[in-house]
Design an enzyme around this catalytic site. Structure first.
Site, short mmCIF file in Angstrom:
data_model
loop_
_atom_site.label_atom_id
_atom_site.label_comp_id
_atom_site.label_asym_id
_atom_site.label_seq_id
_atom_site.Cartn_x
_atom_site.Cartn_y
_atom_site.Cartn_z
N ARG A 38 4.03 -7.17 28.47
CA ARG A 38 4.20 -5.83 28.46
C ARG A 38 3.10 -5.07 28.27
O ARG A 38 2.83 -4.12 28.97
CB ARG A 38 5.17 -5.76 27.44
N LEU A 63 10.59 -15.12 21.89
CA LEU A 63 10.58 -14.16 22.86
C LEU A 63 11.26 -12.64 22.36
O LEU A 63 11.64 -12.58 21.23
CB LEU A 63 11.75 -14.61 23.86
N ASP A 64 10.58 -11.79 22.79
CA ASP A 64 11.06 -10.40 22.20
C ASP A 64 12.53 -10.10 22.26
O ASP A 64 13.19 -10.75 23.18
CB ASP A 64 10.44 -9.17 22.96
N ARG A 65 13.14 -9.18 21.35
CA ARG A 65 14.52 -8.97 21.20
C ARG A 65 15.06 -8.80 22.77
O ARG A 65 16.01 -9.38 23.08
CB ARG A 65 14.92 -7.96 20.50
#
Length: 311
Positions: free
Chosen positions: A238, A136-138
């Site tokens: 996103r 998962l992204d930060r």
């Protein structure tokens, strides 16, 4: 200690090493990539080189952890274990936590917390990303499955590669999304103008990416969505929502140029549901509620527009 070698992909041939590391997602910025190369943390074909050297297709990239790294004390992030078995964990990753280390990466790491939960995970998977089978992204929160054994690692990597893991996210998007349900089919590729991914028509170059969404709730300036991704491309949700004109609220990388009253210190994107067949053959589904900072935004929107509708 050095990681296993990676290879320069064909599209990167002829580019500067620091540029390639950034575009390949191996460093968070060109400056961080350059610093890592200058510090000797990135080797090309086993040798120290300068950041401006041009790479060739197939060359070996080796990432070396500096000795000082083991002496630096990092904060161990708080991670909630949703499910535990002998083979795997299902955990909730908080926003602001990077999944694993890499060139130029700083701050708390999910892998640090995992090694506290089970030191044996250090021997599972790749050296710099023990137990990690997806990411998962930060600044995205939510559910992740982590392998505790080599058998589980093989099982889950195969499930993900065969798109047999169901991943559902909750997202708040800017604007009013018209269709109740929809499918986004736009290829994902590195933007040539910005430090982010770009969503492109299927006739153009890029990796195939498919995103399904369903409207959960509408507000005058935003739409709450349930989003399911069939592929797992970098920044897929996103980039896709930005590509159709409805970027994720609070996302600084895929932001609207016009001013908006909706602000948030992180993207309103949460991995809310994860379903798969586990190594024992059991069909599992796990769910995660919105974290307080996202639930608070949603409650404020509901209160504001409920009040407005009554006056």
């Amino acid at each position: 200690m050095a990681t296993d070698d990676l290879r320069v992909e064909g599209w990167g041939g002829g580019q500067r090493l620091d540029v390639y590391l950034f575009k390949a997602g191996l460093a968070p910025s060109r400056s961080k990539a350059r610093a890592a190369v200058d510090a000797g943390e990135v080797l090309l074909d086993g040798k120290r080189v300068t950041a401006h050297v041009l790479v060739r297709d197939g060359q070996a990239l080796t990432f070396v952890a500096p000795e000082a790294t083991s002496k630096v004390s990092r904060d161990i992030p708080a991670v909630r274990v949703v499910h535990e078995s002998d083979d795997y964990f299902v955990v909730e990753k908080p926003a602001g936590v990077v999944v694993h280390g890499g060139p130029g990466v700083t701050g708390p790491l999910l892998t640090d917390a995992l090694l506290v939960l089970d030191k044996k995970i250090a021997k599972v998977g790749e050296r710099d990303r023990p137990g990690i089978v997806h990411r998962l992204d930060r600044d995205v929160s939510g559910l992740m499955v982590v392998a505790r054994t080599a058998t589980a690692y093989k099982h889950f990597t195969e499930l993900f590669s065969q798109q047999q893991v169901r991943k559902v996210y909750t997202a708040l998007a800017h604007g009013v999304v018209g269709d109740e349900v929809g499918e986004i089919r736009l290829k994902i590729a590195r933007s040539t103008r910005h430090a982010r991914m770009a969503a492109r028509p299927e006739s153009q170059e890029g990796k195939t990416a498919v995103t399904h969404y369903e409207v959960l709730e509408r507000f005058p300036n935003a739409t709450l969505l349930s989003v399911r991704i069939l592929t797992g491309r970098t920044h897929q949700i996103r980039a896709h929502l930005y590509g159709i004109g409805h970027p994720v609220v609070g996302d600084p990388l895929y932001a609207l140029r016009r001013k908006t009253p909706l602000t948030l210190g992180r993207p309103f994107l949460h991995a809310a549901q994860l379903s798969f067949i586990d190594p024992s053959g059991v069909d599992r589904t796990f769910e995660s509620p919105l974290p307080p900072e996202l639930a608070g935004v949603l409650a404020a929107l509901r209160a504001k527009y409920r009040k407005t509708s009554r006056t």
